[in-house]
Design a protein around this motif. Structure first.
Motif, PDB file in Angstrom:
ATOM      1  N   ARG A  97     -64.408 -40.290  54.427  1.00 48.37           N
ATOM      2  CA  ARG A  97     -65.162 -41.307  53.678  1.00 48.37           C
ATOM      3  C   ARG A  97     -66.429 -41.725  54.432  1.00 48.37           C
ATOM      4  O   ARG A  97     -67.468 -41.982  53.833  1.00 48.37           O
ATOM      5  CB  ARG A  97     -64.282 -42.524  53.407  1.00 48.37           C
ATOM      6  N   GLU A  98     -66.321 -41.783  55.744  1.00 47.12           N
ATOM      7  CA  GLU A  98     -67.496 -42.142  56.536  1.00 47.12           C
ATOM      8  C   GLU A  98     -68.559 -41.041  56.441  1.00 47.12           C
ATOM      9  O   GLU A  98     -69.761 -41.331  56.359  1.00 47.12           O
ATOM     10  CB  GLU A  98     -67.089 -42.357  57.995  1.00 47.12           C
ATOM     11  N   ALA A  99     -68.134 -39.788  56.434  1.00 42.97           N
ATOM     12  CA  ALA A  99     -69.084 -38.686  56.268  1.00 42.97           C
ATOM     13  C   ALA A  99     -69.814 -38.804  54.934  1.00 42.97           C
ATOM     14  O   ALA A  99     -71.034 -38.596  54.855  1.00 42.97           O
ATOM     15  CB  ALA A  99     -68.355 -37.347  56.370  1.00 42.97           C
ATOM     16  N   GLU A 108     -69.046 -30.786  50.871  1.00 40.98           N
ATOM     17  CA  GLU A 108     -67.806 -30.356  51.522  1.00 40.98           C
ATOM     18  C   GLU A 108     -66.883 -31.531  51.796  1.00 40.98           C
ATOM     19  O   GLU A 108     -65.659 -31.397  51.721  1.00 40.98           O
ATOM     20  CB  GLU A 108     -68.127 -29.631  52.831  1.00 40.98           C
ATOM     21  N   ALA A 109     -67.465 -32.691  52.106  1.00 39.15           N
ATOM     22  CA  ALA A 109     -66.632 -33.864  52.381  1.00 39.15           C
ATOM     23  C   ALA A 109     -65.962 -34.371  51.109  1.00 39.15           C
ATOM     24  O   ALA A 109     -64.784 -34.736  51.115  1.00 39.15           O
ATOM     25  CB  ALA A 109     -67.478 -34.968  53.024  1.00 39.15           C
ATOM     26  N   THR A 131     -63.643 -34.229  43.635  1.00 38.04           N
ATOM     27  CA  THR A 131     -63.867 -32.784  43.523  1.00 38.04           C
ATOM     28  C   THR A 131     -64.894 -32.471  42.439  1.00 38.04           C
ATOM     29  O   THR A 131     -65.655 -31.498  42.569  1.00 38.04           O
ATOM     30  CB  THR A 131     -62.544 -32.041  43.260  1.00 38.04           C
ATOM     31  N   ALA A 132     -64.943 -33.292  41.396  1.00 42.61           N
ATOM     32  CA  ALA A 132     -65.965 -33.092  40.363  1.00 42.61           C
ATOM     33  C   ALA A 132     -67.355 -33.335  40.938  1.00 42.61           C
ATOM     34  O   ALA A 132     -68.320 -32.646  40.571  1.00 42.61           O
ATOM     35  CB  ALA A 132     -65.715 -34.017  39.180  1.00 42.61           C
ATOM     36  N   ARG A 133     -67.464 -34.296  41.849  1.00 45.52           N
ATOM     37  CA  ARG A 133     -68.756 -34.558  42.503  1.00 45.52           C
ATOM     38  C   ARG A 133     -69.163 -33.362  43.371  1.00 45.52           C
ATOM     39  O   ARG A 133     -70.338 -32.963  43.394  1.00 45.52           O
ATOM     40  CB  ARG A 133     -68.657 -35.816  43.361  1.00 45.52           C
ATOM     41  N   ALA A 134     -68.193 -32.765  44.049  1.00 44.48           N
ATOM     42  CA  ALA A 134     -68.492 -31.579  44.854  1.00 44.48           C
ATOM     43  C   ALA A 134     -69.002 -30.445  43.965  1.00 44.48           C
ATOM     44  O   ALA A 134     -69.985 -29.767  44.303  1.00 44.48           O
ATOM     45  CB  ALA A 134     -67.247 -31.134  45.625  1.00 44.48           C
ATOM     46  N   VAL A 135     -68.356 -30.247  42.820  1.00 37.87           N
ATOM     47  CA  VAL A 135     -68.784 -29.192  41.889  1.00 37.87           C
ATOM     48  C   VAL A 135     -70.162 -29.515  41.318  1.00 37.87           C
ATOM     49  O   VAL A 135     -70.995 -28.610  41.141  1.00 37.87           O
ATOM     50  CB  VAL A 135     -67.744 -29.026  40.761  1.00 37.87           C
ATOM     51  N   GLY A 142     -66.761 -21.455  44.563  1.00 36.10           N
ATOM     52  CA  GLY A 142     -65.416 -21.172  44.091  1.00 36.10           C
ATOM     53  C   GLY A 142     -64.368 -22.095  44.687  1.00 36.10           C
ATOM     54  O   GLY A 142     -63.407 -22.479  44.003  1.00 36.10           O
ATOM     55  N   ALA A 143     -64.521 -22.455  45.959  1.00 35.89           N
ATOM     56  CA  ALA A 143     -63.553 -23.346  46.592  1.00 35.89           C
ATOM     57  C   ALA A 143     -63.555 -24.722  45.931  1.00 35.89           C
ATOM     58  O   ALA A 143     -62.495 -25.328  45.727  1.00 35.89           O
ATOM     59  CB  ALA A 143     -63.859 -23.480  48.079  1.00 35.89           C
ATOM     60  N   PHE A 144     -64.741 -25.204  45.566  1.00 34.76           N
ATOM     61  CA  PHE A 144     -64.831 -26.518  44.922  1.00 34.76           C
ATOM     62  C   PHE A 144     -64.225 -26.467  43.518  1.00 34.76           C
ATOM     63  O   PHE A 144     -63.525 -27.390  43.099  1.00 34.76           O
ATOM     64  CB  PHE A 144     -66.280 -26.978  44.845  1.00 34.76           C
ATOM     65  N   LEU A 145     -64.491 -25.393  42.793  1.00 37.11           N
ATOM     66  CA  LEU A 145     -63.914 -25.240  41.456  1.00 37.11           C
ATOM     67  C   LEU A 145     -62.389 -25.159  41.527  1.00 37.11           C
ATOM     68  O   LEU A 145     -61.690 -25.719  40.668  1.00 37.11           O
ATOM     69  CB  LEU A 145     -64.484 -23.989  40.783  1.00 37.11           C
TER      70      LEU A 145
END
Length: 220
Positions: A97-99, A108-109, A131-135, A142-145
């Protein structure tokens, strides 16, 4: 130039890509011996020790890097990942969360924290958001999806999960975990042949997965 910190780091990264973490550690320890008390050196050294399985030394160097004022978002991210390996879940969440707080575009965080929650079956609404924010930040990762699809699956939204995991499998054809997840989704939908095919591909990529093998054999 024996004082070029980035040269040592680049050398160590090359060794890590060749799966030689001990050699990477030796290179970076030489940098410290040469007087390079640099935050980035300590960060790279912590990562190298972590890859070599020496988590105590990794923790010490990550902490030193933060004390020296290095690239803080990445340091908090690596520290969070290390705490996860050590089973210190609350500490892992705090560092991730700090990252994110320090770098709101740190995809990635978002992914790591969301996947942690999905794996534990905790905070599943937030797992989907993270995870939706990462995508959103990296749509073709692919890892995020995979993480987003898995979070939806853990919420019981199987039909929503499927297209994300199928796309992840296209983008990460060598990732055993992606095909394991995809097999679970197919199985939940009653598509047993598709599930077995996905688990077979997972086992081909990592034959040591006993839980995947059990699922494959149980549906034979």
């Amino acid at each position: 130039n024996p004082k070029n910190a980035q040269a040592y780091i680049g050398w160590a990264e090359t060794l890590l890509r060749a799966r030689k973490p001990k050699e990477a550690v030796a290179v970076l320890e030489k940098a410290l011996a040469a007087g390079l008390e640099d935050a980035d050196i300590h960060l790279a050294l912590g990562y190298s020790y972590s890859e070599d399985g020496d988590y105590g030394s990794a923790l010490r160097h990550y902490t030193t890097a933060l004390g020296l004022g290095g690239e803080k978002p990445k340091a908090h991210f690596y520290l969070g990942a290390l705490y996860d390996k050590l089973g210190r879940r609350d500490d892992a969440g705090r560092e991730l969360r700090e990252a994110i707080r320090l770098d709101p575009a740190f995809a990635e965080a978002y992914n790591y924290l969301g996947y942690l929650y999905a794996e534990r079956g905790e905070n599943l609404d937030e797992a989907v958001i993270l995870t939706a924010r990462a995508v959103e930040l990296d749509p073709e990762n692919g890892a995020f999806l995979d993480s987003l699809g898995w979070a939806y699956f853990k919420k019981g939204m199987v039909d929503v999960a499927l297209p994300f995991l199928e796309r992840a499998a296209e983008l990460e054809p060598d990732d055993a975990a992606v095909f394991d997840h995809l097999g679970d989704v197919y199985h939940r939908q009653g598509e047993i042949d598709k599930a077995r095919a996905a688990w077979q591909r997972s086992l081909e990529r990592d034959p040591a997965q006993e839980k995947v093998r059990e699922k494959f054999e149980r549906t034979e």
